[in-house]
Design a protein around this motif. Structure first.
Motif, PDB file in Angstrom:
ATOM      1  N   MET A   1     -42.340  -4.407  23.832  1.00  0.00           N
ATOM      2  CA  MET A   1     -43.278  -3.443  23.335  1.00  0.00           C
ATOM      3  C   MET A   1     -44.145  -2.959  24.480  1.00  0.00           C
ATOM      4  O   MET A   1     -44.879  -3.724  25.081  1.00  0.00           O
ATOM      5  N   LYS A   2     -44.048  -1.715  24.855  1.00  0.00           N
ATOM      6  CA  LYS A   2     -44.790  -1.177  25.980  1.00  0.00           C
ATOM      7  C   LYS A   2     -46.165  -0.701  25.525  1.00  0.00           C
ATOM      8  O   LYS A   2     -46.330  -0.141  24.458  1.00  0.00           O
ATOM      9  N   ASN A   3     -47.160  -0.941  26.374  1.00  0.00           N
ATOM     10  CA  ASN A   3     -48.516  -0.489  26.099  1.00  0.00           C
ATOM     11  C   ASN A   3     -48.877   0.571  27.113  1.00  0.00           C
ATOM     12  O   ASN A   3     -48.607   0.433  28.297  1.00  0.00           O
ATOM     13  N   LYS A   4     -49.527   1.643  26.654  1.00  0.00           N
ATOM     14  CA  LYS A   4     -49.865   2.741  27.546  1.00  0.00           C
ATOM     15  C   LYS A   4     -51.232   2.506  28.170  1.00  0.00           C
ATOM     16  O   LYS A   4     -52.161   2.084  27.496  1.00  0.00           O
ATOM     17  N   PRO A   5     -51.369   2.823  29.492  1.00  0.00           N
ATOM     18  CA  PRO A   5     -52.682   2.727  30.103  1.00  0.00           C
ATOM     19  C   PRO A   5     -53.581   3.820  29.549  1.00  0.00           C
ATOM     20  O   PRO A   5     -53.116   4.773  28.921  1.00  0.00           O
ATOM     21  N   ASP A   6     -54.887   3.692  29.793  1.00  0.00           N
ATOM     22  CA  ASP A   6     -55.803   4.713  29.295  1.00  0.00           C
ATOM     23  C   ASP A   6     -55.629   5.993  30.105  1.00  0.00           C
ATOM     24  O   ASP A   6     -54.814   6.080  31.011  1.00  0.00           O
ATOM     25  N   ALA A   7     -56.429   7.018  29.769  1.00  0.00           N
ATOM     26  CA  ALA A   7     -56.288   8.338  30.372  1.00  0.00           C
ATOM     27  C   ALA A   7     -56.439   8.301  31.897  1.00  0.00           C
ATOM     28  O   ALA A   7     -55.896   9.131  32.607  1.00  0.00           O
ATOM     29  N   LYS A   8     -57.195   7.347  32.418  1.00  0.00           N
ATOM     30  CA  LYS A   8     -57.409   7.242  33.865  1.00  0.00           C
ATOM     31  C   LYS A   8     -56.295   6.454  34.558  1.00  0.00           C
ATOM     32  O   LYS A   8     -56.317   6.294  35.769  1.00  0.00           O
ATOM     33  N   GLY A   9     -55.342   5.946  33.789  1.00  0.00           N
ATOM     34  CA  GLY A   9     -54.254   5.171  34.363  1.00  0.00           C
ATOM     35  C   GLY A   9     -54.593   3.707  34.538  1.00  0.00           C
ATOM     36  O   GLY A   9     -53.814   2.947  35.092  1.00  0.00           O
ATOM     37  N   THR A  10     -55.768   3.303  34.063  1.00  0.00           N
ATOM     38  CA  THR A  10     -56.181   1.905  34.157  1.00  0.00           C
ATOM     39  C   THR A  10     -55.559   1.123  33.004  1.00  0.00           C
ATOM     40  O   THR A  10     -55.637   1.564  31.856  1.00  0.00           O
ATOM     41  N   PRO A  11     -54.949  -0.026  33.281  1.00  0.00           N
ATOM     42  CA  PRO A  11     -54.360  -0.813  32.191  1.00  0.00           C
ATOM     43  C   PRO A  11     -55.415  -1.202  31.159  1.00  0.00           C
ATOM     44  O   PRO A  11     -56.535  -1.578  31.519  1.00  0.00           O
ATOM     45  N   ASN A  12     -55.060  -1.091  29.890  1.00  0.00           N
ATOM     46  CA  ASN A  12     -56.012  -1.498  28.857  1.00  0.00           C
ATOM     47  C   ASN A  12     -55.908  -3.003  28.633  1.00  0.00           C
ATOM     48  O   ASN A  12     -55.069  -3.677  29.231  1.00  0.00           O
ATOM     49  N   ARG A  13     -56.769  -3.511  27.784  1.00  0.00           N
ATOM     50  CA  ARG A  13     -56.844  -4.959  27.572  1.00  0.00           C
ATOM     51  C   ARG A  13     -55.528  -5.544  27.066  1.00  0.00           C
ATOM     52  O   ARG A  13     -55.090  -6.601  27.528  1.00  0.00           O
ATOM     53  N   LYS A  14     -54.891  -4.848  26.133  1.00  0.00           N
ATOM     54  CA  LYS A  14     -53.629  -5.349  25.589  1.00  0.00           C
ATOM     55  C   LYS A  14     -52.548  -5.375  26.668  1.00  0.00           C
ATOM     56  O   LYS A  14     -51.745  -6.310  26.749  1.00  0.00           O
ATOM     57  N   GLU A  15     -52.550  -4.360  27.518  1.00  0.00           N
ATOM     58  CA  GLU A  15     -51.566  -4.283  28.595  1.00  0.00           C
ATOM     59  C   GLU A  15     -51.778  -5.415  29.609  1.00  0.00           C
ATOM     60  O   GLU A  15     -50.808  -6.013  30.094  1.00  0.00           O
ATOM     61  N   ILE A  16     -53.014  -5.705  29.907  1.00  0.00           N
ATOM     62  CA  ILE A  16     -53.333  -6.795  30.844  1.00  0.00           C
ATOM     63  C   ILE A  16     -52.882  -8.132  30.264  1.00  0.00           C
ATOM     64  O   ILE A  16     -52.294  -8.964  30.951  1.00  0.00           O
ATOM     65  N   THR A  17     -53.146  -8.328  28.972  1.00  0.00           N
ATOM     66  CA  THR A  17     -52.741  -9.570  28.305  1.00  0.00           C
ATOM     67  C   THR A  17     -51.225  -9.692  28.278  1.00  0.00           C
ATOM     68  O   THR A  17     -50.661 -10.763  28.533  1.00  0.00           O
ATOM     69  N   HIS A  18     -50.560  -8.581  27.981  1.00  0.00           N
ATOM     70  CA  HIS A  18     -49.095  -8.557  27.949  1.00  0.00           C
ATOM     71  C   HIS A  18     -48.536  -8.982  29.311  1.00  0.00           C
ATOM     72  O   HIS A  18     -47.629  -9.815  29.402  1.00  0.00           O
TER      73      HIS A  18
END
Length: 198
Positions: A1-18
């Protein structure tokens, strides 16, 4: 399951946890093998609760496929970095010496995933095998590119031979409980590929 970074391209919390789960799993599969790597243990080692697993993966095999891909990518990255810092004519010989070194033999958890997991691969789910196969092909491709640059007539075949020799030698060197034999196996492979003196 891929998580998208926010508009600035910074990984979001779920993406970091993943990413943390996958990194933990990539170390764990090399350390304990696929069969010795359970979801609960991975989540605990990552500092997370078991219940959060399915917010990130549809199945254990999906996690293992991502872990296999990451572990293989780390092997590729180390090889690329080595090639970038070593003179062209010394790259393959340096790679073999680093790969078959005592340090790499001892560091299974962060070392080459192909050697750590090769004997288990045929028992894995298709997506896990596919992820690992893709990275093995990349490794062969890197070695083939170096041989082609040296005008090797059989670059592809030679690359497969070199990679399979390195991986097989490392697997055996780690498998035996005889330190002298472990060293002798690695030295024999290196002697076979040693640059010929003029």
């Amino acid at each position: 399951m891929k998580n998208k970074p926010d508009a600035k391209g910074t990984p979001n919390r779920k993406e970091i946890t993943h990413a943390r789960i996958v990194e933990t799993a990539a170390r764990a599969i090399r350390r304990s093998g696929y069969s010795g790597t359970g979801v609960a243990d991975i989540m605990k080692e990552a500092g997370l609760t078991h219940g959060g697993f399915y917010a990130h993966f549809a199945s254990r095999d999906e996690m293992l496929a991502e872990a296999a891909s990451l572990a293989g990518a780390e092997t590729i990255a180390v090889t690329e970095q080595l090639f970038a810092h070593v003179p062209k004519e010394q790259r393959l010989w340096t790679l073999m010496n680093v790969y078959l070194s005592e340090e790499h033999t001892a560091n299974i958890e962060t070392g080459c995933s192909f050697a750590a997991l090769g004997s288990e691969m045929h028992r894995q789910a298709p997506e896990v095998r596919a992820a690992s196969t893709h990275k093995i092909k990349e490794m062969i491709g890197l070695v083939e590119a170096e041989l082609s640059a040296q005008s090797s007539a059989n670059a592809r075949q030679d690359a497969m031979f070199i990679v399979s020799t390195m991986v097989g030698t490392l697997m055996l060197a780690r498998a035996v409980d005889d330190e002298e034999l472990s060293v002798a196996l690695r030295q024999a492979a290196l002697k076979h590929f040693a640059p010929k003196e003029n």
